[in-house]
Design a protein around this motif. Sequence first.
Motif, PDB file in Angstrom:
ATOM      1  N   ALA A 230     -39.417  57.938 -48.274  1.00 19.75           N
ATOM      2  CA  ALA A 230     -40.774  57.391 -48.099  1.00 19.75           C
ATOM      3  C   ALA A 230     -41.503  58.490 -47.456  1.00 19.75           C
ATOM      4  N   ARG A 231     -42.914  58.259 -47.319  1.00 18.25           N
ATOM      5  CA  ARG A 231     -43.975  59.210 -46.631  1.00 18.25           C
ATOM      6  C   ARG A 231     -43.758  59.142 -45.300  1.00 18.25           C
ATOM      7  N   GLU A 232     -43.481  60.014 -44.472  1.00 23.24           N
ATOM      8  CA  GLU A 232     -43.357  60.103 -43.073  1.00 23.24           C
ATOM      9  C   GLU A 232     -44.268  59.343 -42.473  1.00 23.24           C
ATOM     10  N   ARG A 233     -44.001  58.490 -41.494  1.00 25.14           N
ATOM     11  CA  ARG A 233     -44.961  57.945 -40.356  1.00 25.14           C
ATOM     12  C   ARG A 233     -44.112  57.996 -39.241  1.00 25.14           C
ATOM     13  N   TYR A 234     -44.807  58.798 -38.383  1.00 26.34           N
ATOM     14  CA  TYR A 234     -44.279  59.153 -36.867  1.00 26.34           C
ATOM     15  C   TYR A 234     -44.019  57.919 -36.174  1.00 26.34           C
ATOM     16  N   LEU A 235     -44.954  57.151 -35.977  1.00 27.29           N
ATOM     17  CA  LEU A 235     -44.945  55.927 -35.310  1.00 27.29           C
ATOM     18  C   LEU A 235     -46.017  54.880 -35.514  1.00 27.29           C
ATOM     19  N   ASP A 236     -45.679  53.932 -36.270  1.00 24.50           N
ATOM     20  CA  ASP A 236     -46.738  52.607 -36.538  1.00 24.50           C
ATOM     21  C   ASP A 236     -46.390  51.578 -35.797  1.00 24.50           C
ATOM     22  N   MET A 237     -47.279  51.103 -35.056  1.00 25.14           N
ATOM     23  CA  MET A 237     -47.238  49.599 -34.343  1.00 25.14           C
ATOM     24  C   MET A 237     -48.155  48.688 -34.938  1.00 25.14           C
ATOM     25  N   ARG A 238     -47.613  47.474 -34.843  1.00 20.34           N
ATOM     26  CA  ARG A 238     -48.588  46.285 -34.955  1.00 20.34           C
ATOM     27  C   ARG A 238     -48.296  45.414 -33.814  1.00 20.34           C
ATOM     28  N   LEU A 239     -49.434  45.207 -33.090  1.00 17.77           N
ATOM     29  CA  LEU A 239     -49.356  44.128 -31.978  1.00 17.77           C
ATOM     30  C   LEU A 239     -49.796  43.041 -32.506  1.00 17.77           C
ATOM     31  N   ASP A 240     -49.412  41.850 -32.613  1.00 19.83           N
ATOM     32  CA  ASP A 240     -49.867  40.569 -32.893  1.00 19.83           C
ATOM     33  C   ASP A 240     -50.342  39.804 -31.649  1.00 19.83           C
ATOM     34  N   GLY A 241     -51.676  39.284 -31.563  1.00 20.50           N
ATOM     35  CA  GLY A 241     -52.190  38.558 -30.424  1.00 20.50           C
ATOM     36  C   GLY A 241     -52.490  37.457 -31.195  1.00 20.50           C
ATOM     37  N   GLU A 242     -52.950  36.400 -30.184  1.00 20.09           N
ATOM     38  CA  GLU A 242     -53.291  34.880 -30.649  1.00 20.09           C
ATOM     39  C   GLU A 242     -54.239  34.851 -31.458  1.00 20.09           C
ATOM     40  N   TYR A 243     -55.363  35.903 -31.345  1.00 23.73           N
ATOM     41  CA  TYR A 243     -56.523  35.803 -32.322  1.00 23.73           C
ATOM     42  C   TYR A 243     -56.688  36.939 -33.042  1.00 23.73           C
ATOM     43  N   SER A 245     -54.838  41.330 -34.578  1.00 22.24           N
ATOM     44  CA  SER A 245     -53.645  42.186 -34.381  1.00 22.24           C
ATOM     45  C   SER A 245     -54.351  43.485 -34.042  1.00 22.24           C
ATOM     46  N   VAL A 246     -53.703  44.304 -33.452  1.00 26.59           N
ATOM     47  CA  VAL A 246     -53.887  45.641 -33.371  1.00 26.59           C
ATOM     48  C   VAL A 246     -53.004  46.729 -34.231  1.00 26.59           C
ATOM     49  N   HIS A 247     -53.225  47.455 -34.896  1.00 27.77           N
ATOM     50  CA  HIS A 247     -52.428  48.277 -35.679  1.00 27.77           C
ATOM     51  C   HIS A 247     -52.575  49.948 -35.319  1.00 27.77           C
ATOM     52  N   THR A 248     -51.718  50.432 -34.579  1.00 25.55           N
ATOM     53  CA  THR A 248     -51.775  51.775 -34.248  1.00 25.55           C
ATOM     54  C   THR A 248     -50.786  52.854 -34.957  1.00 25.55           C
ATOM     55  N   SER A 249     -51.241  53.891 -35.359  1.00 30.46           N
ATOM     56  CA  SER A 249     -50.484  54.867 -35.989  1.00 30.46           C
ATOM     57  C   SER A 249     -50.440  56.316 -35.484  1.00 30.46           C
ATOM     58  N   ILE A 250     -49.519  56.990 -35.160  1.00 31.22           N
ATOM     59  CA  ILE A 250     -49.854  58.704 -34.676  1.00 31.22           C
ATOM     60  C   ILE A 250     -49.769  59.397 -35.902  1.00 31.22           C
ATOM     61  N   GLY A 251     -50.520  60.264 -36.082  1.00 35.01           N
ATOM     62  CA  GLY A 251     -50.688  61.150 -37.156  1.00 35.01           C
ATOM     63  C   GLY A 251     -51.872  61.224 -37.651  1.00 35.01           C
ATOM     64  N   GLY A 252     -52.104  62.481 -38.648  1.00 33.76           N
ATOM     65  CA  GLY A 252     -53.549  62.595 -39.128  1.00 33.76           C
ATOM     66  C   GLY A 252     -53.539  61.962 -40.746  1.00 33.76           C
ATOM     67  N   GLU A 253     -54.628  61.919 -40.957  1.00 30.74           N
ATOM     68  CA  GLU A 253     -54.830  61.388 -42.232  1.00 30.74           C
ATOM     69  C   GLU A 253     -56.251  61.541 -42.946  1.00 30.74           C
ATOM     70  N   ILE A 254     -56.482  61.877 -44.146  1.00 31.17           N
ATOM     71  CA  ILE A 254     -57.751  61.826 -44.666  1.00 31.17           C
ATOM     72  C   ILE A 254     -57.665  60.757 -46.108  1.00 31.17           C
ATOM     73  N   ARG A 255     -58.152  59.791 -46.165  1.00 28.48           N
ATOM     74  CA  ARG A 255     -57.922  58.629 -46.965  1.00 28.48           C
ATOM     75  C   ARG A 255     -58.839  58.202 -47.570  1.00 28.48           C
ATOM     76  N   PHE A 256     -59.071  57.780 -48.940  1.00 32.57           N
ATOM     77  CA  PHE A 256     -59.959  56.962 -49.513  1.00 32.57           C
ATOM     78  C   PHE A 256     -59.116  55.902 -50.158  1.00 32.57           C
ATOM     79  N   GLU A 257     -59.627  54.465 -49.799  1.00 33.33           N
ATOM     80  CA  GLU A 257     -58.888  53.438 -50.445  1.00 33.33           C
ATOM     81  C   GLU A 257     -59.686  52.466 -51.091  1.00 33.33           C
TER      82      GLU A 257
END
Length: 370
Positions: A230-243, A245-257
């Motif tokens: 699959a497409r490389e993802r150097y490091l993706d993290m999701r931190l789930d808090g009580e209220y 979530s924070v999603h972090t990702s290392i790597g560049g992108e230009i994306r339309f979605e």
Amino acid sequence: MIGLGAVTRNIHLPAYRTLSDKLEIVAGCDTDPAARLTAKDKFGVPAVFEDARKMIMETAPDIVSVCTPPAFHVEQSLLALEYGCHVFCEKPVAETLADADKLVRSAAEAERHIVVNNQFPYMNIHRAAKERIGTPEFGKLLFLQASQIFHPDEVTEADWRGLLRRRLCFEFGVHVFSLVRYFFDDEPIAISAQMPNPLSKFRSDALNLITLEFADGRAASIVLNRLSNARERYLDMRLDGEYASVHTSIGGEIRFEAGLHTRQKRPFVGFSFVKGGKAVIENGTRSRVIAKDGINPFASSTAYHFNNFIDSIRNGNTPQGTVADNRKTLALVFAAYDSAETRNPVYLKDLEPAEGRTELSVSEGAAIAS
Ligand SMILES: NC(=O)c1ccc[n+]([C@@H]2O[C@H](COP(=O)([O-])OP(=O)(O)OC[C@H]3O[C@@H](n4cnc5c(N)ncnc54)[C@H](O)[C@@H]3O)[C@@H](O)[C@H]2O)c1
């Protein structure tokens, strides 16, 4: 600098250049003549040596950076301490916990610091995520999920990396463990890991499935995957808090979605331009970018870490990321391998250094745990 290879050229030298008001590069050494030539001619290292001891004796630096493959870290850090230098050592700092303990003791005896470059917590995206923890918007961190998809090839597995049997968790996973400790601000009590290897194209481990448990019921899950196409993802993290979530990702992108939030039956469109990484806070269908990193987050975070180190030396404080602290990160690496090999969880208090048990080896750790 001992070792003038990729990490020195791509991370240390760019980092040090941004600290030129506080730091002067005096010399580098490498056993490889080509590396010495490149460092001198292309990267402007003022003096190059073949031998580390000769370099330290002739240039008398305040700090020695150890940037060689892991097998040399202990010996070269001890050499630098012998000459009264502080040490900035690349990760993984040692190949055994007994060696890490030796470095802790030797640094204390020499009254010098050894700081390890597990610099990922100092990326903008990870600092921004950490700042959210405990806020009314995020609450307490409950769960962290980290994943990597990386395609190893002949280049990434060249030289010493290709010879490692324990490569993935030891050489890369150590960064993820340092982030887990940073975000939870606590030490896990247990670790379970499976490291199946259905296709052994390279010598090393290619799939790490790791779970960490904390005393208060919180948990982290890490999947390091070097099998996927699959497409490389150097490091993706999701931190789930009580209220939120924070999603972090290392790597560049230009994306339309564009798409549809199916449950809400609401369309969405988005555009994202990121050079080196981003952190997004999310709550259901709402999301907001809270931080980005520049093109080389590995160098900028090393600069941040090194800057702290210099300030601590000047102010007489204990710096962040000392070998004593990093030993706890390294213990997670070895515990993960022990768990995978013994097919049992490893209870981490058994791996703490104790009076009369400082020479604990990795295999003894496994025996205690099992
Ligand atoms: N913190 C990070 O983000 C990060 C990123 C990449 C690599 N690293 C770490 O940096 C270290 C080096 O990795 P690299 O990618 O630069 O490897 P590399 O193979 O590109 O460079 C290592 C250099 O050390 C030299 N060397 C080997 N033995 C030596 C000795 N006894 N004395 C002097 N020089 C010697 C080699 O000739 C080579 O030039 C590893 O521990 C790696 O895990 C850290």
